[in-house]
Design a protein around this motif. Structure first.
Motif, PDB file in Angstrom:
ATOM      1  N   HIS A  29       0.779  -1.234   0.000  1.00 17.55           N
ATOM      2  CA  HIS A  29       0.000   0.000   0.000  1.00 17.55           C
ATOM      3  C   HIS A  29       0.812   1.287   0.000  1.00 17.55           C
ATOM      4  CE1 HIS A  29       0.819   0.748   4.241  1.00 17.55           C
ATOM      5  NE2 HIS A  29       0.581  -0.529   4.450  1.00 17.55           N
ATOM      6  N   SER A  30       2.112   1.226   0.085  1.00 11.63           N
ATOM      7  CA  SER A  30       2.904   2.451   0.159  1.00 11.63           C
ATOM      8  C   SER A  30       3.857   2.584  -1.022  1.00 11.63           C
ATOM      9  CB  SER A  30       3.714   2.482   1.460  1.00 11.63           C
ATOM     10  OG  SER A  30       4.448   3.695   1.530  1.00 11.63           O
ATOM     11  N   VAL A  31       3.929   3.806  -1.545  1.00 15.79           N
ATOM     12  CA  VAL A  31       4.891   4.091  -2.607  1.00 15.79           C
ATOM     13  C   VAL A  31       6.151   4.737  -2.016  1.00 15.79           C
ATOM     14  CG1 VAL A  31       3.130   4.287  -4.382  1.00 15.79           C
ATOM     15  CG2 VAL A  31       3.846   6.335  -3.148  1.00 15.79           C
ATOM     16  N   GLN A  32       6.109   5.030  -0.738  1.00 16.82           N
ATOM     17  CA  GLN A  32       7.255   5.612  -0.042  1.00 16.82           C
ATOM     18  C   GLN A  32       8.206   4.497   0.393  1.00 16.82           C
ATOM     19  OE1 GLN A  32       7.757   8.897   0.373  1.00 16.82           O
ATOM     20  NE2 GLN A  32       5.854   9.302  -0.720  1.00 16.82           N
ATOM     21  N   PRO A  33       9.488   4.813   0.523  1.00 18.64           N
ATOM     22  CA  PRO A  33      10.418   3.796   1.038  1.00 18.64           C
ATOM     23  C   PRO A  33      10.079   3.444   2.486  1.00 18.64           C
ATOM     24  CG  PRO A  33      11.599   5.771   0.287  1.00 18.64           C
ATOM     25  CD  PRO A  33      10.144   6.065   0.186  1.00 18.64           C
TER      26      PRO A  33
END
Length: 162
Positions: A29-33
């Motif tokens: 669900h996350s596109v952040q590192p």
């Protein structure tokens, strides 16, 4: 059945929400590192306590939802966007995410919104299924919008009227 309390966030929730955010991070669900810091501020310039609803079970913070303006444009001020939703692993299956979504819908309506939107990664089938069961429909797809762990993933835009 476990009772889930949904309430507005307060500044005092910052540490618990930061821990929850780091504990629930996933490439699903996350596109952040993946967060590397043991503690980074959860609230910031772009989102503060007033933009969050918190879920509690037996006094423990087990989830949150971030509800914000979709854009800063006046012509778009009737739309609110869910910009984050997290549920602690131990609280999954207790209806926390559904309770947060329903509360966010009520809060958006209370704030004068006519529409509620969100973005979800195409490979996040559990979230997409939940959103659809709560009346959200796919309104657009940005194919292969993100490269996550070596795989191209669609960005799915969903929304519903209030």
């Amino acid at each position: 059945m476990t009772s889930v309390l949904i309430r507005p966030a307060t500044p005092g929730d910052e540490e618990a929400l930061g821990r929850l955010d780091r504990a629930t991070w996933s490439a699903l669900h996350s596109v952040q590192p993946r967060p590397r810091e043991p503690y980074a501020p959860f609230f910031g310039e772009r989102s503060g306590p007033g933009d969050h609803l918190v879920a509690e079970i037996d006094g423990a913070v087990v989830g949150y939802i971030r509800l914000a303006f979709a854009t800063p444009l006046a012509a778009n001020s009737h739309v609110r966007q869910i910009q984050g939703l997290a549920v602690a692993g131990e609280a999954r299956g207790a209806g926390v995410a559904r309770a947060l979504l329903r509360s966010a819908r009520q809060e958006a309506r209370r704030r004068g919104a006519r529409r509620l939107t969100l973005r979800v990664l195409g490979h996040n089938t559990p979230a997409r299924t939940l959103y659809a069961s709560e009346g959200f429909v796919v309104e657009g797809v940005l194919p292969e919008e993100f490269l996550i762990e070596g795989e191209y993933v669609d960005d799915v835009l969903m929304g519903r009227s209030l």
